[in-house]
Write a protein that holds these residues in place. Sequence first.
Motif, PDB file in Angstrom:
ATOM      1  N   LYS A  67      12.321   8.023   5.369  1.00 59.02           N
ATOM      2  CA  LYS A  67      12.999   7.316   4.272  1.00 59.02           C
ATOM      3  C   LYS A  67      12.866   5.804   4.449  1.00 59.02           C
ATOM      4  CE  LYS A  67      17.460   6.998   1.951  1.00 59.02           C
ATOM      5  NZ  LYS A  67      18.881   7.474   1.935  1.00 59.02           N
ATOM      6  N   ALA A  68      13.060   5.344   5.723  1.00 58.96           N
ATOM      7  CA  ALA A  68      12.962   3.902   5.986  1.00 58.96           C
ATOM      8  C   ALA A  68      11.537   3.398   5.787  1.00 58.96           C
ATOM      9  CB  ALA A  68      13.436   3.606   7.412  1.00 58.96           C
ATOM     10  N   LEU A  69      10.550   4.183   6.215  1.00 62.32           N
ATOM     11  CA  LEU A  69       9.149   3.784   6.077  1.00 62.32           C
ATOM     12  C   LEU A  69       8.725   3.758   4.599  1.00 62.32           C
ATOM     13  CD1 LEU A  69       6.506   2.981   7.454  1.00 62.32           C
ATOM     14  CD2 LEU A  69       5.966   5.425   7.717  1.00 62.32           C
ATOM     15  N   ALA A  70       9.200   4.744   3.839  1.00 64.27           N
ATOM     16  CA  ALA A  70       8.882   4.775   2.398  1.00 64.27           C
ATOM     17  C   ALA A  70       9.468   3.566   1.696  1.00 64.27           C
ATOM     18  CB  ALA A  70       9.423   6.067   1.787  1.00 64.27           C
ATOM     19  N   LEU A  71      10.681   3.177   2.042  1.00 63.79           N
ATOM     20  CA  LEU A  71      11.327   2.017   1.439  1.00 63.79           C
ATOM     21  C   LEU A  71      10.572   0.734   1.810  1.00 63.79           C
ATOM     22  CD1 LEU A  71      13.660   0.866  -0.204  1.00 63.79           C
ATOM     23  CD2 LEU A  71      15.010   0.762   1.913  1.00 63.79           C
ATOM     24  N   TYR A  72      10.164   0.645   3.073  1.00 64.13           N
ATOM     25  CA  TYR A  72       9.417  -0.532   3.531  1.00 64.13           C
ATOM     26  C   TYR A  72       8.075  -0.613   2.800  1.00 64.13           C
ATOM     27  CZ  TYR A  72       6.732  -3.679   6.547  1.00 64.13           C
ATOM     28  OH  TYR A  72       5.931  -4.699   7.013  1.00 64.13           O
TER      29      TYR A  72
ATOM     30  N   MET B 230       4.359  -3.003  -1.170  1.00 65.08           N
ATOM     31  CA  MET B 230       3.434  -2.833  -2.310  1.00 65.08           C
ATOM     32  C   MET B 230       3.858  -3.698  -3.482  1.00 65.08           C
ATOM     33  SD  MET B 230       2.519   1.220  -2.422  1.00 65.08           S
ATOM     34  CE  MET B 230       1.340   1.948  -1.303  1.00 65.08           C
ATOM     35  N   LEU B 231       5.145  -3.802  -3.678  1.00 64.57           N
ATOM     36  CA  LEU B 231       5.630  -4.620  -4.785  1.00 64.57           C
ATOM     37  C   LEU B 231       5.469  -6.105  -4.470  1.00 64.57           C
ATOM     38  CD1 LEU B 231       8.895  -2.657  -5.719  1.00 64.57           C
ATOM     39  CD2 LEU B 231       6.736  -2.725  -6.990  1.00 64.57           C
ATOM     40  N   ALA B 232       5.664  -6.482  -3.198  1.00 63.78           N
ATOM     41  CA  ALA B 232       5.574  -7.889  -2.828  1.00 63.78           C
ATOM     42  C   ALA B 232       4.119  -8.341  -2.689  1.00 63.78           C
ATOM     43  CB  ALA B 232       6.314  -8.133  -1.513  1.00 63.78           C
ATOM     44  N   GLN B 233       3.261  -7.449  -2.175  1.00 61.40           N
ATOM     45  CA  GLN B 233       1.846  -7.810  -1.960  1.00 61.40           C
ATOM     46  C   GLN B 233       0.955  -6.717  -2.558  1.00 61.40           C
ATOM     47  OE1 GLN B 233       0.998  -9.431   2.078  1.00 61.40           O
ATOM     48  NE2 GLN B 233       3.106  -8.742   2.571  1.00 61.40           N
ATOM     49  N   PRO B 234       0.784  -6.689  -3.841  1.00 65.11           N
ATOM     50  CA  PRO B 234       0.009  -5.595  -4.467  1.00 65.11           C
ATOM     51  C   PRO B 234      -1.405  -5.468  -3.952  1.00 65.11           C
ATOM     52  CG  PRO B 234       1.207  -6.874  -6.115  1.00 65.11           C
ATOM     53  CD  PRO B 234       1.341  -7.628  -4.832  1.00 65.11           C
ATOM     54  N   ALA B 235      -1.982  -6.578  -3.499  1.00 67.66           N
ATOM     55  CA  ALA B 235      -3.382  -6.516  -3.074  1.00 67.66           C
ATOM     56  C   ALA B 235      -3.547  -6.511  -1.560  1.00 67.66           C
ATOM     57  CB  ALA B 235      -4.150  -7.704  -3.676  1.00 67.66           C
TER      58      ALA B 235
ATOM     59  N   SER C 103       0.044  -4.561   6.765  1.00 68.07           N
ATOM     60  CA  SER C 103       1.441  -4.589   7.240  1.00 68.07           C
ATOM     61  C   SER C 103       2.043  -3.190   7.283  1.00 68.07           C
ATOM     62  CB  SER C 103       2.277  -5.509   6.354  1.00 68.07           C
ATOM     63  OG  SER C 103       2.259  -5.055   4.999  1.00 68.07           O
ATOM     64  N   VAL C 104       1.710  -2.371   6.284  1.00 71.46           N
ATOM     65  CA  VAL C 104       2.231  -0.986   6.258  1.00 71.46           C
ATOM     66  C   VAL C 104       1.644  -0.189   7.407  1.00 71.46           C
ATOM     67  CG1 VAL C 104       2.199   1.181   4.969  1.00 71.46           C
ATOM     68  CG2 VAL C 104       2.736  -0.977   3.798  1.00 71.46           C
TER      69      VAL C 104
ATOM     70  N   ALA D 120       5.505   2.620  -6.930  1.00 67.06           N
ATOM     71  CA  ALA D 120       5.281   1.185  -6.753  1.00 67.06           C
ATOM     72  C   ALA D 120       4.101   0.748  -7.622  1.00 67.06           C
ATOM     73  CB  ALA D 120       4.997   0.848  -5.291  1.00 67.06           C
ATOM     74  N   ASN D 121       4.348  -0.222  -8.467  1.00 69.77           N
ATOM     75  CA  ASN D 121       3.311  -0.742  -9.356  1.00 69.77           C
ATOM     76  C   ASN D 121       2.735   0.338 -10.261  1.00 69.77           C
ATOM     77  OD1 ASN D 121       3.574  -3.353  -8.183  1.00 69.77           O
ATOM     78  ND2 ASN D 121       2.141  -2.741  -6.526  1.00 69.77           N
TER      79      ASN D 121
END
Length: 447
Positions: free
Chosen positions: A51-56, A61-66, A71-72, A121-122
């Motif tokens: 759950k924590a990894l999915a949220l991160y 993805m929303l902050a850095q779409p490209a 980081s993930v 996300a996106n």
Amino acid sequence: MSNRKSIFFKYFVICSAVILISFVCLGTVLLLVSSRYFIDEKKSLLEKNTKALALYTQEEMLAQPADWKKSVTDEMMQYSMACNADFILCDSTGAVLVNSSKDPVCSPHNISHVIGKSFKANGPEYYVLAFSSKAAQDDYTYNIMEIFIVSAIIVLVIVMFLVYFMTLKLTEPIKEIAEVSKKIGAGDFSVTLPDYSTSELEQLSNAFNDMAASLKSYDTMRNSFLANVSHELRTPMTSIGGFVDGLLDGTIPKEQERYYLKIISSEVHRLARLVRSMLNLAKIEAGELKPNLQYFSVLEPIVDTLVTFEPRLEEKQIEIRGLDVDRVTLYADNDLVHQVMYNLIENAIKFVDKGGYIEFHFEPEGNMTSISIRNSGEGLSEDELPLVFDRFYKTDKSRGLDKTGVGLGLNIVRSIIKLHGGKIMVRSVKNEYTEFVFTLPNKAEGD
């Protein structure tokens, strides 16, 4: 005897088997409980981390779409190492975008748990999947079992050592009892068992010591009985043999033959009385003599006996007292009671002083009647009173007055009275009187 049949071996094997089975059961329960605990904890941890990894991932993805993948990937590796599981990120088509495992595809047979979490996300929908491998669970189980087995072996060695010595200590008294039994069987009745701290063994020890004391007493009585019988038989037989030899070889003159024949006849009758008394005692003690119970007056055997001794009563001028009473009924064996009265009255006549008295007294006491026979005379000392009923016992005075008695009369009296369920005692005042008091039933049980 084989060691496998010994109590020590059986007890040790049983205790060892119980302990071993207990450890096996305990190990099985421990394994099941620890495995269940591991699975539940692992599942809870995976759910939380997934759950924590999915949220991160969603936030990245929303902050850095490209530029979110690096980081993930780093974060996913951190989660993978932290909870010892593999994570993958895939899209709705099943394409793997990020994988924490070096293997591109996880083997299904090596997977224990799968936890998934979806997010958007996106626009597209993504899935974070966590895989718990069986190897981790197996390692955990193996470690638990390894610790348990090592601990169990150490504890078992200590426990077996303790059980061995406890069993040895527990069975030691049994071996001691067996050794003492062998000594008693060999005729050594002086051995005894010590006191034990265990109540059951203490009871057994007390019972065993009582048995040994009784056997010792019986052995002493048997030896004394044989010695007395030998003496009583040897004395008249020696006299008879000597006089018969004297008659045969002419040592005894013709004019004295009748005198010595009377002595021989007297000694033969004495032998007959001894044998008859011994047979009666043997029958009573063996339980072979059953009383023929019937109602009769107690005066019958008394009067019959007094008539038998009438010449001796007149010779010593003895006064008879206490017979002017109403009918006193007994419920007993007439012949055996006659023998009791004969022996007691004969004893009283033997020791009554000249011109003295013999007094009878009767007193009903419930189902029993108390009868006393008292004679005046020198009486008995306090040392003699406890011995008068012993076999072959004769007081010093009796040995001077009684040349024909065999010392069994009062012993037979006591045995006959006990056979009827009664009791007998003797009391005496020195230089005044001697009195025998005994009880006999006066009616049948239930009357």
